[in-house]
Design a protein around this motif. Structure first.
Motif, PDB file in Angstrom:
ATOM      1  N   THR A  20       3.952   4.559   9.611  1.00 14.32           N
ATOM      2  CA  THR A  20       3.077   4.000   8.562  1.00 14.32           C
ATOM      3  C   THR A  20       1.706   4.672   8.577  1.00 14.32           C
ATOM      4  O   THR A  20       1.089   4.807   7.521  1.00 14.32           O
ATOM      5  N   ASP A  29       2.490   4.473  -1.338  1.00 10.39           N
ATOM      6  CA  ASP A  29       2.000   3.200  -1.856  1.00 10.39           C
ATOM      7  C   ASP A  29       2.197   2.014  -0.917  1.00 10.39           C
ATOM      8  O   ASP A  29       1.309   1.205  -0.739  1.00 10.39           O
ATOM      9  N   TYR A  30       3.359   1.866  -0.354  1.00  8.59           N
ATOM     10  CA  TYR A  30       3.680   0.681   0.447  1.00  8.59           C
ATOM     11  C   TYR A  30       3.186   0.760   1.887  1.00  8.59           C
ATOM     12  O   TYR A  30       3.354  -0.179   2.657  1.00  8.59           O
ATOM     13  N   PRO A  33       0.374  -2.196   3.291  1.00 10.97           N
ATOM     14  CA  PRO A  33       0.869  -3.531   3.664  1.00 10.97           C
ATOM     15  C   PRO A  33       1.848  -3.498   4.843  1.00 10.97           C
ATOM     16  O   PRO A  33       1.857  -4.418   5.661  1.00 10.97           O
ATOM     17  N   LEU A  34       2.644  -2.442   4.953  1.00  2.59           N
ATOM     18  CA  LEU A  34       3.560  -2.336   6.094  1.00  2.59           C
ATOM     19  C   LEU A  34       2.792  -2.141   7.400  1.00  2.59           C
ATOM     20  O   LEU A  34       3.123  -2.752   8.416  1.00  2.59           O
TER      21      LEU A  34
END
Length: 147
Positions: A20, A29-30, A33-34
Motif C-alpha cells: 500500500t 486510488d484505493y 484507505p487500505l
C-alpha cells in the motif's frame, strides 16, 4: 537457520504495508484507505496481544502489570483516533502507537517471556512499519511527490 512460523507470518504481515505504501506512491486510488485500515487493524491486533500477555504476567510481588494493561488500551484508542484524522497526522499517530507497543513488549516484565529471536523480529518489523509510515507521511504532506 530456518525461519519459524512466527517469523514467516511477521514478514508476510509486512507485505500489505509495503504494497500500500508503493501503491500510494504510484497514485493508486484505493491505496490510502487500505493503508489506513491495515495500520489500524495491525495496531489493534498488537495492542490486544500486548494486553493479553500482560494479563498473565505478574511482578515478583504477584501484582499485575497495570502500566502495560492501560497503555495497550491507550494505544488501541490512539489508533482509533488516527483512523479518522487526515493521513498526514495519522501516520505519526500510528507510528507512535507501534513504537509504544514495542517499548511495552521490551519492558522487563514482558521481556522475560520472549526469546531473543522474537525480540529481534519485533524490532525489525516495527522498523519497517515505521519506515512505511514515514514514507506515506512524506507522500501525503507533499515532501515526496507521487509518481
Amino acid at each position: 537457520m530456518a525461519l519459524s512460523l512466527t517469523e514467516k507470518l511477521g514478514a508476510a504481515g509486512l507485505l500489505p504495508f509495503v504494497a500500500t505504501t508503493a501503491s500510494l506512491y504510484l497514485g493508486v486510488d484505493y491505496a490510502e484507505p487500505l493503508f489506513r485500515l491495515y495500520s489500524f487493524a495491525i495496531l489493534a491486533f498488537m495492542s490486544g496481544s500486548c494486553w493479553g500477555m500482560a494479563q498473565g504476567i505478574t511482578d515478583e510481588y504477584g501484582a499485575k502489570d497495570n502500566t502495560t494493561l492501560v497503555a495497550a488500551i491507550g494505544v488501541f484508542l490512539l489508533g482509533l483516533c488516527a483512523y479518522f484524522v487526515p493521513l498526514v497526522f495519522a501516520t505519526g499517530l500510528f507510528s507512535l502507537g507501534f513504537i509504544i507497543l514495542l517499548w511495552l513488549e521490551m519492558r522487563a516484565i514482558i521481556r522475560r517471556v520472549y526469546s531473543y529471536r522474537y525480540k529481534r523480529l519485533r524490532w525489525s518489523l516495527t522498523l519497517v512499519v515505521v519506515i512505511c509510515e514515514a514514507i506515506v507521511f512524506s507522500i501525503s504532506s507533499g515532501i515526496l511527490p507521487s509518481a
